[in-house]
Design a protein around this motif. Structure first.
Motif, PDB file in Angstrom:
ATOM      1  N   MET A   1       0.844  -1.191   0.000  1.00 46.20           N
ATOM      2  CA  MET A   1       0.000   0.000   0.000  1.00 46.20           C
ATOM      3  C   MET A   1       0.888   1.254   0.000  1.00 46.20           C
ATOM      4  N   GLN A   2       0.600   2.194  -0.868  1.00 49.78           N
ATOM      5  CA  GLN A   2       1.385   3.418  -0.953  1.00 49.78           C
ATOM      6  C   GLN A   2       0.760   4.517  -0.105  1.00 49.78           C
ATOM      7  N   THR A   3       1.607   5.445   0.334  1.00 43.49           N
ATOM      8  CA  THR A   3       1.179   6.497   1.250  1.00 43.49           C
ATOM      9  C   THR A   3       1.350   7.861   0.609  1.00 43.49           C
ATOM     10  N   VAL A   4       0.319   8.687   0.726  1.00 43.69           N
ATOM     11  CA  VAL A   4       0.398  10.072   0.283  1.00 43.69           C
ATOM     12  C   VAL A   4       0.142  10.977   1.482  1.00 43.69           C
ATOM     13  N   MET A   5       0.680  12.179   1.396  1.00 44.40           N
ATOM     14  CA  MET A   5       0.514  13.149   2.465  1.00 44.40           C
ATOM     15  C   MET A   5       0.012  14.452   1.860  1.00 44.40           C
ATOM     16  N   ILE A   6      -0.998  15.033   2.487  1.00 45.64           N
ATOM     17  CA  ILE A   6      -1.629  16.246   1.972  1.00 45.64           C
ATOM     18  C   ILE A   6      -1.743  17.245   3.106  1.00 45.64           C
TER      19      ILE A   6
END
Length: 237
Positions: A1-6
């Motif tokens: 699972m890939q992680t993004v940050m906003i």
């Protein structure tokens, strides 16, 4: 699972992107000053809400510590947090207002890039940082002069970090134009915007999501600014 940050994930574009990436199966780290009810309704084991005071260094340091404690590499970092007010709204605290703009648009993105860059870096599939700037960064609106200058700084930082973090991290900017009006906008204000925009629609936030996906998918793009503005930047005579 890939992680993004906003960053600025509680409302408008930030909330839209958070919801979109959750739907796509990503893990999302949502940075926000105060988590909105709308953001909290997205609660899941793939959403990490981190409340942070953007202008306070200890708060930013604590946020970085928590992000690193999750133990996941980052695929994407979107610098979306923003402060948008006219200069004339601050006749008695202009310098304090300018400091706040700098802290949100420039200091925090630089701090996060410096302290999280290694979580994005990859020899095989470079992580991405996207700076959400503004078409006013290139052609400033004098009513929002201080805002425009710090957005221009944010755009310059994208180029700086594209050089600094290459090739393991790709850094680009997206410069939006009119996407979605605020409830406070009057009809005559909307008409004035449309009169200077080649594509005369209220697009919503989907075009920005498509721009972010383009940057993610195209491994040969870094140091660029993608205008997503319906032609507003060239619409004025």
């Amino acid at each position: 699972m890939q992680t993004v940050m906003i960053t600025g994930a509680s409302r408008r574009l930030g909330l839209f992107l958070t919801r979109a990436f959750l739907r796509d199966g990503y893990e999302v780290i949502a940075l926000t000053r105060n988590a909105s009810d709308e953001l909290r309704t997205e609660a899941s084991d793939r959403l990490h809400i981190i409340e942070v005071e953007y202008g306070e260094l200890p708060s930013l340091e604590a946020a970085v510590t928590r992000i690193r404690s999750l133990g996941h590499p980052l695929r994407l970092l979107v610098h979306n947090a923003s402060l948008f007010e006219k200069d004339e709204q601050h006749p008695d605290d202009l310098c304090a207002f300018y400091d706040a703009l700098y802290q949100v648009h420039m200091r925090m993105p630089a701090f996060l890039n410096e302290n999280l860059g290694d979580l994005l870096s990859s020899d095989s599939d470079a992580g991405c940082i996207v700076h959400i700037t503004d078409i006013y960064a290139e052609n400033p609106n004098p009513a929002f002069g201080l805002y425009c200058s710090t957005k221009a700084g944010l755009e310059n930082l994208a180029k700086t970090y594209a050089k600094k973090l290459a090739p393991g991290v790709r850094v680009n900017a997206i410069a939006p134009g009119p996407l979605m009006f605020l409830p406070s906008h009057k009809e005559e204000e909307k008409a004035a915007v449309f009169s200077e925009t080649l594509i005369k629609i209220e697009s919503g936030f989907e075009p920005i999501l498509k721009g972010v996906r383009f940057i993610l998918d195209n491994g040969f793009v870094t140091g660029s600014t993608l205008k997503i503005d319906g032609g507003r930047s060239i619409g004025k005579l």
